[in-house]
Design a protein around this motif. Structure first.
Motif, mmCIF file in Angstrom:
data_model
loop_
_atom_site.group_PDB
_atom_site.id
_atom_site.type_symbol
_atom_site.label_atom_id
_atom_site.label_comp_id
_atom_site.label_asym_id
_atom_site.label_seq_id
_atom_site.Cartn_x
_atom_site.Cartn_y
_atom_site.Cartn_z
ATOM 1 N N LEU A 223 0.818 -1.217 0.000
ATOM 2 C CA LEU A 223 0.000 0.000 0.000
ATOM 3 C C LEU A 223 0.853 1.268 0.000
ATOM 4 O O LEU A 223 0.594 2.204 -0.770
ATOM 5 C CB LEU A 223 -0.929 -0.021 1.217
ATOM 6 C CG LEU A 223 -1.868 1.183 1.382
ATOM 7 C CD1 LEU A 223 -2.831 1.273 0.211
ATOM 8 C CD2 LEU A 223 -2.628 1.089 2.704
ATOM 9 N N ALA A 224 1.890 1.303 0.844
ATOM 10 C CA ALA A 224 2.681 2.525 1.008
ATOM 11 C C ALA A 224 3.700 2.726 -0.113
ATOM 12 O O ALA A 224 3.883 3.849 -0.598
ATOM 13 C CB ALA A 224 3.394 2.508 2.357
ATOM 14 N N ASN A 225 4.375 1.649 -0.517
ATOM 15 C CA ASN A 225 5.495 1.786 -1.455
ATOM 16 C C ASN A 225 5.150 1.470 -2.904
ATOM 17 O O ASN A 225 5.999 1.653 -3.777
ATOM 18 C CB ASN A 225 6.652 0.888 -1.012
ATOM 19 C CG ASN A 225 7.254 1.334 0.300
ATOM 20 O OD1 ASN A 225 7.231 2.522 0.638
ATOM 21 N ND2 ASN A 225 7.769 0.396 1.074
ATOM 22 N N ARG A 226 3.953 0.998 -3.158
ATOM 23 C CA ARG A 226 3.558 0.721 -4.538
ATOM 24 C C ARG A 226 2.313 1.515 -4.935
ATOM 25 O O ARG A 226 2.352 2.304 -5.882
ATOM 26 C CB ARG A 226 3.325 -0.789 -4.723
ATOM 27 C CG ARG A 226 4.597 -1.603 -4.589
ATOM 28 C CD ARG A 226 4.350 -3.068 -4.920
ATOM 29 N NE ARG A 226 5.546 -3.876 -4.753
ATOM 30 C CZ ARG A 226 5.615 -5.187 -4.990
ATOM 31 N NH1 ARG A 226 4.529 -5.839 -5.388
ATOM 32 N NH2 ARG A 226 6.739 -5.849 -4.810
ATOM 33 N N THR A 227 1.220 1.287 -4.213
ATOM 34 C CA THR A 227 -0.030 1.954 -4.586
ATOM 35 C C THR A 227 0.074 3.465 -4.386
ATOM 36 O O THR A 227 -0.233 4.249 -5.293
ATOM 37 C CB THR A 227 -1.195 1.389 -3.756
ATOM 38 O OG1 THR A 227 -1.182 -0.043 -3.842
ATOM 39 C CG2 THR A 227 -2.511 1.906 -4.274
ATOM 40 N N MET A 228 0.505 3.887 -3.196
ATOM 41 C CA MET A 228 0.644 5.325 -2.951
ATOM 42 C C MET A 228 1.751 5.934 -3.800
ATOM 43 O O MET A 228 1.622 7.063 -4.292
ATOM 44 C CB MET A 228 0.928 5.575 -1.467
ATOM 45 C CG MET A 228 -0.242 5.303 -0.553
ATOM 46 S SD MET A 228 0.126 5.760 1.162
ATOM 47 C CE MET A 228 -1.416 5.310 1.962
ATOM 48 N N GLU A 229 2.831 5.207 -3.978
ATOM 49 C CA GLU A 229 3.951 5.745 -4.763
ATOM 50 C C GLU A 229 3.549 5.955 -6.224
ATOM 51 O O GLU A 229 4.028 6.896 -6.877
ATOM 52 C CB GLU A 229 5.141 4.791 -4.671
ATOM 53 C CG GLU A 229 6.416 5.330 -5.280
ATOM 54 C CD GLU A 229 6.908 6.595 -4.595
ATOM 55 O OE1 GLU A 229 7.553 7.427 -5.291
ATOM 56 O OE2 GLU A 229 6.668 6.758 -3.396
ATOM 57 N N ASP A 230 2.700 5.090 -6.753
ATOM 58 C CA ASP A 230 2.220 5.274 -8.119
ATOM 59 C C ASP A 230 1.431 6.573 -8.245
ATOM 60 O O ASP A 230 1.587 7.330 -9.214
ATOM 61 C CB ASP A 230 1.354 4.080 -8.524
ATOM 62 C CG ASP A 230 0.770 4.236 -9.910
ATOM 63 O OD1 ASP A 230 1.534 4.137 -10.894
ATOM 64 O OD2 ASP A 230 -0.455 4.461 -10.024
ATOM 65 N N THR A 231 0.605 6.859 -7.265
ATOM 66 C CA THR A 231 -0.142 8.122 -7.285
ATOM 67 C C THR A 231 0.779 9.317 -7.099
ATOM 68 O O THR A 231 0.594 10.361 -7.746
ATOM 69 C CB THR A 231 -1.222 8.106 -6.180
ATOM 70 O OG1 THR A 231 -2.035 6.945 -6.317
ATOM 71 C CG2 THR A 231 -2.097 9.333 -6.259
ATOM 72 N N ILE A 232 1.802 9.179 -6.250
ATOM 73 C CA ILE A 232 2.761 10.269 -6.050
ATOM 74 C C ILE A 232 3.517 10.564 -7.347
ATOM 75 O O ILE A 232 3.811 11.730 -7.675
ATOM 76 C CB ILE A 232 3.740 9.910 -4.912
ATOM 77 C CG1 ILE A 232 3.020 9.911 -3.555
ATOM 78 C CG2 ILE A 232 4.916 10.873 -4.880
ATOM 79 C CD1 ILE A 232 2.540 11.263 -3.116
ATOM 80 N N THR A 233 3.841 9.533 -8.111
ATOM 81 C CA THR A 233 4.521 9.733 -9.393
ATOM 82 C C THR A 233 3.647 10.538 -10.352
ATOM 83 O O THR A 233 4.128 11.452 -11.044
ATOM 84 C CB THR A 233 4.870 8.373 -10.023
ATOM 85 O OG1 THR A 233 5.714 7.641 -9.133
ATOM 86 C CG2 THR A 233 5.590 8.552 -11.345
ATOM 87 N N THR A 234 2.365 10.222 -10.403
ATOM 88 C CA THR A 234 1.444 10.997 -11.240
ATOM 89 C C THR A 234 1.328 12.439 -10.746
ATOM 90 O O THR A 234 1.223 13.374 -11.548
ATOM 91 C CB THR A 234 0.058 10.334 -11.251
ATOM 92 O OG1 THR A 234 0.189 8.958 -11.616
ATOM 93 C CG2 THR A 234 -0.866 11.013 -12.240
#
Length: 353
Positions: A223-234
């Protein structure tokens, strides 16, 4: 010794000088055919030619340059008559339009980078206005804070799992030690056997709790390092697009207020085209960020509801000694206890399988 052995062209003459050797005089002049050379005996040393006819191009009478010791004859070293030329290209052949396209791409990248850097600097200095979406900016800031907090939960959960793994390992080793001493000490067999069974039970229940902790850590990490990070990249892409959009917007406002001459009108037209393109990218990324934030929040709530329930039930059942509730929790979330120690155990031999 270094004999002078030049190869001359067909019909050319060379003056060999006089030979003072006791073996007799040598030939003074030799007319050579194409590819033939003049040979000398080892007892005589040839004299350097006074002149050398290089051909019919008019450059006759060129003096050779001699190098070497006083007692040895050396081959003449002639001065260069011009720079060497070659028709072979040294660069890699490219298509006619590739060079122009590459230069145009570099030019556009340089201009865009300059405009964005200037816009960012002016925003920090307060010399220009920036496009602000208050609601979206608030959601982005909330997401960053949430990611930091979940990262802290992940760090502490990993530390707890690591420490508890060592506790379970020590309990298992202590149980084996008690069991061994129960067979070797008849006078304390009952006491050692009781403690051995207790430690083995704690170790077995600890493996189940360790599996639940590993499952919790894995889910929070995703959740923290993949799902949230994907949104942070966008979000980062959206912020870059916003700076580009504001940079061309400011340029367009400048040319709109500048004197309307031919040069300014042409630049205003070019800026308007770039502005429309950057505006489309900015609006598309803003929409992507809003959609991802919405789905991320829904997914986060669902995942954490399940994981927090698992964490609470497993920890409460283990430390209260409720083995039945612990096993029910493991079945509810479809967790196997053996998964917790796979990364810390060696692969079993083929004899054990």
């Amino acid at each position: 010794m270094g004999d002078y052995d030049p190869t001359l062209e067909d019909g050319e003459e060379v003056d060999l000088g006089e030979d003072d050797s006791p073996t007799g005089p040598a030939l003074n002049t030799a007319v050579l055919q194409d590819g033939q050379t003049v040979l000398h005996s080892n007892s005589s040393r040839p004299q350097p030619p006074k002149t050398l006819n290089l051909g019919d191009d008019g450059d006759s009478g060129v003096k050779p340059s001699w190098t070497g010791g006083m007692g040895q004859g050396c081959a003449p070293v002639f001065q260069p008559f011009g720079e060497p030329t070659s028709n072979i290209p040294l660069n890699t052949p490219t298509s006619p339009g590739s060079k122009g396209n590459k230069l145009e791409s570099i030019k556009n990248w340089t201009i865009s980078t300059y405009k964005c850097s200037r816009q960012s600097l002016y925003e920090k200095l307060g010399k220009t206005n920036r496009t602000v979406d208050v609601e979206l900016e608030s959601q982005i800031e909330t997401l960053r804070q949430t990611q930091r907090r979940y990262g802290n939960i992940l760090k502490l959960s990993r530390a707890l799992t690591s420490y508890f793994y060592h506790v379970v390992s020590l309990q298992s080793q202590l149980g084996d030690c008690f069991s061994e001493l129960a067979h070797k000490s008849p006078e304390l067999q009952k006491e050692f056997s009781t403690n051995a069974e207790t430690q083995k039970t704690l170790s077995k229940n600890g493996e189940q709790l360790l599996a639940a902790l590993n499952f919790f850590v894995s889910s929070v990490n995703t959740l923290a390092n993949r799902t949230m990070e994907d949104t942070i990249t966008t979000v980062k892409q959206y912020e870059v697009a916003r700076v580009e959009y504001d940079a061309y917007r400011c340029d367009l406002e400048y040319y709109a207020s500048a004197p309307q001459n031919e040069v300014n009108q042409m630049k205003q037209t070019e800026t308007q085209s770039c502005f429309n393109s950057k505006k489309g990218e900015f609006e598309k990324l803003r929409s992507d960020v809003q959609i991802k934030l919405k789905f991320l929040d829904e997914n986060r709530v669902k995942v954490m509801q399940k994981q927090l329930l698992l964490f609470h039930n497993a920890v409460s059942a283990y430390f209260s000694g409720n083995n039945t509730m612990l096993e029910a929790t493991m079945k509810q979330f479809s967790i196997k206890a053996r998964e917790s120690c796979q990364s810390n155990q060696t692969t079993p031999s083929w004899l054990e399988t």
